[in-house]
Design an enzyme around this catalytic site. Sequence first.
Site, PDB file in Angstrom:
ATOM      1  N   ASP A   1      39.962  37.818  36.246  1.00  0.00           N
ATOM      2  CA  ASP A   1      38.787  36.955  36.412  1.00  0.00           C
ATOM      3  C   ASP A   1      37.484  37.678  36.078  1.00  0.00           C
ATOM      4  O   ASP A   1      36.441  37.409  36.671  1.00  0.00           O
ATOM      5  CB  ASP A   1      38.709  36.394  37.852  1.00  0.00           C
ATOM      6  CG  ASP A   1      40.042  35.812  38.297  1.00  0.00           C
ATOM      7  OD1 ASP A   1      40.596  35.041  37.508  1.00  0.00           O
ATOM      8  OD2 ASP A   1      40.513  36.146  39.382  1.00  0.00           O
TER       9      ASP A   1
ATOM     10  N   LYS B   1      37.069  37.092  30.821  1.00  0.00           N
ATOM     11  CA  LYS B   1      37.678  37.382  29.517  1.00  0.00           C
ATOM     12  C   LYS B   1      37.563  36.212  28.547  1.00  0.00           C
ATOM     13  O   LYS B   1      37.431  36.413  27.353  1.00  0.00           O
ATOM     14  CB  LYS B   1      39.174  37.721  29.688  1.00  0.00           C
ATOM     15  CG  LYS B   1      39.426  39.070  30.322  1.00  0.00           C
ATOM     16  CD  LYS B   1      40.906  39.374  30.393  1.00  0.00           C
ATOM     17  CE  LYS B   1      41.661  38.553  31.394  1.00  0.00           C
ATOM     18  NZ  LYS B   1      41.353  38.822  32.793  1.00  0.00           N
TER      19      LYS B   1
ATOM     20  N   HIS C   1      42.273  30.614  31.423  1.00  0.00           N
ATOM     21  CA  HIS C   1      41.065  30.850  30.641  1.00  0.00           C
ATOM     22  C   HIS C   1      40.398  29.508  30.361  1.00  0.00           C
ATOM     23  O   HIS C   1      41.058  28.576  29.925  1.00  0.00           O
ATOM     24  CB  HIS C   1      41.390  31.522  29.294  1.00  0.00           C
ATOM     25  CG  HIS C   1      41.813  32.946  29.440  1.00  0.00           C
ATOM     26  ND1 HIS C   1      42.224  33.722  28.379  1.00  0.00           N
ATOM     27  CD2 HIS C   1      41.878  33.734  30.522  1.00  0.00           C
ATOM     28  CE1 HIS C   1      42.535  34.922  28.823  1.00  0.00           C
ATOM     29  NE2 HIS C   1      42.332  34.956  30.118  1.00  0.00           N
TER      30      HIS C   1
ATOM     31  N   GLN D   1      45.220  38.617  33.328  1.00  0.00           N
ATOM     32  CA  GLN D   1      45.057  39.345  34.599  1.00  0.00           C
ATOM     33  C   GLN D   1      44.146  40.568  34.419  1.00  0.00           C
ATOM     34  O   GLN D   1      43.299  40.559  33.552  1.00  0.00           O
ATOM     35  CB  GLN D   1      46.415  39.761  35.198  1.00  0.00           C
ATOM     36  CG  GLN D   1      47.245  38.596  35.727  1.00  0.00           C
ATOM     37  CD  GLN D   1      48.092  37.939  34.666  1.00  0.00           C
ATOM     38  OE1 GLN D   1      48.758  38.601  33.907  1.00  0.00           O
ATOM     39  NE2 GLN D   1      48.079  36.626  34.617  1.00  0.00           N
TER      40      GLN D   1
END
Length: 430
Positions: free
Chosen positions: A13, A16, A41, A224
């Site tokens: 988180d 990305k 995402h 992740q």
Amino acid sequence: MANVVVVGAQWGDEGKGKIVDWLSERADVIARFQGGHNAGHTLVIDGQVYKLHALPSGVVRAGKLSVIGNGVVLDPWHLVSEIETLRAQGVTITPDTLMIAENTPLILPIHGELDRAREAAVSVAKIGTTGRGIGPAYEDKVGRRAVRVADLADDATLQARVDRALAHHDALRRGLGLEPVDRAALLDALRAVAPKILEYAAPVWKVLGEKRKAGRRILFEGAQGALLDIDFGTYPFVTSSNVIAGQAATGTGIGPGSVDFVLGIVKAYTTRVGEGPFPTELDDADGRRLGERGHEFGTTTGRQRRCGWFDAVLVRQTCATSGVNGIALTKLDVLDGFERLRICTGYELEGKRLDHLPTAADEQARCTPVYEEMPGWAESTEGARSWADLPANAIKYVRRVEELIDCPVALLSTSPEREDAILVTDPFAD
Ligand code: IMP
């Protein structure tokens, strides 16, 4: 530079999505190499919001090849529904734009059931998983009883693979008080979904090798974060895959020398979802303020994220284990308006100063963070596009972060908008 790996350098988180989207616009191939639909995402392109979990971010852009590598665990039914949702939004997905490695292990409904049953069991400490069956699917992969994409093509092979898996699962399920698996129903469901998956199946290692030789730009999209890595994360409160950059090679079948730049995504403070150690966690007004200003709720599970100060020790560690060449620092604007900021520069354990997080769980629990305090800034940094737009104290904060983590900032992201960024080093530049 032809090939870039993007990894989260904290507990996931880190933001990305925006960075990967920005890079994927200039890449030819976008490849996922680990994790599954535990990832989430959100991409906003021309006002359209796309929510991706299993698919690489490249799918929403025309003319790109998206790849799901063998390091991923794939829930075929989830994938089909994700594809259908995107198609309904006008996205074109064909075997020319999406390839799935034939040796990708599948997540079956029994994996999700097992994941959730274990989390619900009171006798063991919860991990706080996403409940998507990720861990049990990876267990079956290394236990050599997974059903893989290629197995869907031949019914006799499929039955043999399912029987091998069920011999293990039925024994486990008895212990957990679950009904034995309905073999016929599972096989029927797999037979029904098979053609929808097989049309995308390909020898990904070979395709990527050819693309590399042809000088195409490949973006390896991590999910992740490195602190959730199965080996280097805060075990056992981790995910079940290798998350660090080395996994881009083993999770797709491209050699380690094919990676030219590793970009670590780092949030200007720290968050974590699920259970496990978090040395700089704040359970006070500052923590709540970070959560509110940063909209810290999970994309996949909607859970509220735990928030805390920036931990330079952990990020220095993840930059080292992933060989990060430069970081993208995100969400600096969330720190706007704090009178003072704290950065964790080390830990103290029984009077001794440590410059890394120890591996033993009991030592981790006894570590207390050592903080350095910095003055905050009152001005807004939101939307800044050059260093000149930033208050002096914000620049000092960024420079101190670079120093402490021993890694330069390649990009500073100052809002969810794609153009709101300060670019220092272009990972794809020659
Ligand atoms: P699992 O990956 O569902 O097995 O969950 C294991 C741990 O990883 C839990 O703490 C989850 O909250 C965390 N996790 C898994 N995927 C993500 C992600 O995409 N972002 C942040 N945390 C994640």
